[in-house]
Design a protein around this motif. Structure first.
Motif, PDB file in Angstrom:
ATOM      1  N   ARG A  42      -5.692  -5.978   3.714  1.00 11.52           N
ATOM      2  CA  ARG A  42      -6.248  -7.347   3.708  1.00 11.52           C
ATOM      3  C   ARG A  42      -7.153  -7.561   4.919  1.00 11.52           C
ATOM      4  N   LEU A  43      -6.786  -7.007   6.050  1.00 21.89           N
ATOM      5  CA  LEU A  43      -7.603  -7.166   7.269  1.00 21.89           C
ATOM      6  C   LEU A  43      -9.003  -6.580   7.052  1.00 21.89           C
ATOM      7  N   LEU A  44      -9.066  -5.406   6.446  1.00 19.17           N
ATOM      8  CA  LEU A  44     -10.375  -4.751   6.229  1.00 19.17           C
ATOM      9  C   LEU A  44     -11.168  -5.471   5.143  1.00 19.17           C
ATOM     10  N   VAL A  45     -10.457  -6.028   4.177  1.00 15.31           N
ATOM     11  CA  VAL A  45     -11.137  -6.797   3.121  1.00 15.31           C
ATOM     12  C   VAL A  45     -11.685  -8.099   3.711  1.00 15.31           C
ATOM     13  N   VAL A  77     -12.212  -9.020   6.968  1.00 11.02           N
ATOM     14  CA  VAL A  77     -13.146  -8.939   8.102  1.00 11.02           C
ATOM     15  C   VAL A  77     -14.433  -8.194   7.741  1.00 11.02           C
ATOM     16  N   LEU A  78     -14.315  -7.139   6.982  1.00 11.91           N
ATOM     17  CA  LEU A  78     -15.499  -6.308   6.710  1.00 11.91           C
ATOM     18  C   LEU A  78     -15.858  -6.252   5.226  1.00 11.91           C
TER      19      LEU A  78
END
Lengths: 67, 67, 67, 67, 67, 67
Positions: free
Chosen positions: B27-30, B32-33
């Motif tokens: 979820r963090l990579l989705v 933020v990036l």
């Protein structure tokens, strides 16, 4: 803040040897780069000899050929 | 296409916690990036406490001194 | 003592996004495994698109074919 | 002097398959970059399926949903 | 056959310091585990300070707050 | 879902050679372990010759002694 990762084959590294690797690697970063030991990580990975290859062959096969 | 590698000591990480780490890191990579989850890898390494050093000592020795 | 390594392609990750990745990854380890933030490392690697392959091709070639 | 690290899930990789991975990866570096096999390392990591995540889920959960 | 990876922030590590890290890490593996230096790899990664986080913040931000 | 990381010294690896490394490594995982290419990552790291040590010395120093 250094991170040191030491990978060796799992050929009987003793607890005492691990302590020496951890201490020695930490001291190296403190002495050479003046890093803080309390935020210096040293991680040791012990890799099975059939999972480590060199010269086309696994260390396991090399050891067996030597024995 | 992100690759996330999480290394922690092998001090009883449960299957449920692993799910939360995998989901949270993805979820963090989705978020933020804007990465695609279906090609986002999250790998968790559980490292033995005598193979992880900090402040010249292994986590195993630190824990024993604390107990 | 967690160590988190995030590898992404070097396609313009901003300083602000890096902050969010660092903060988010740290918070994840604190929330899920109750780890201490002051000894939680988050390292971000930005990999050149011609050094990252998926499906037999480099991301660089994939991007060029898409453009 | 190349170092090749292959990470796969621990879903029954045989000794013979490991030999093929080691030989194939070494040959690739010899053929493409003219590297010396005797100083080419190939390390294989077998990662537990509940420690490998993709698309928000662990491979273990994905496999169970497929079965 | 050891592989040692040293990650530090890219805060001006000199060529001479790199030599000392390479020599020291190799000597550590030779002394503690009787490894062969000619097949001992030491790789140094210098990580940008905004790509390295600790305690929720990037090293870059920490340094700026200190200065 | 394999992840392959190839580390070599940064001694002029061409774009074409990178393509061959990516294709060859992917094909190896497809052929040996029947993996899906679309979720097979191949990452190439090019390491500076003064950041890579073998036999107590950096590759840079070794190359200079050889020249």
């Amino acid at each position: 803040m250094p991170y040191v990762n030491i990978k060796v084959t799992d050929e009987g590294v003793t607890a005492e040897q691990k302590r020496k690797l951890i201490e020695g690697a930490t001291r190296l970063l403190v002495d050479v780069l003046n890093k803080k030991p309390e935020t210096t990580f040293v991680l040791i990975d012990e890799v099975s000899t059939d999972n480590w290859g060199i010269g086309y062959r696994s260390v396991k096969d090399i050891r067996q050929a030597e024995s």
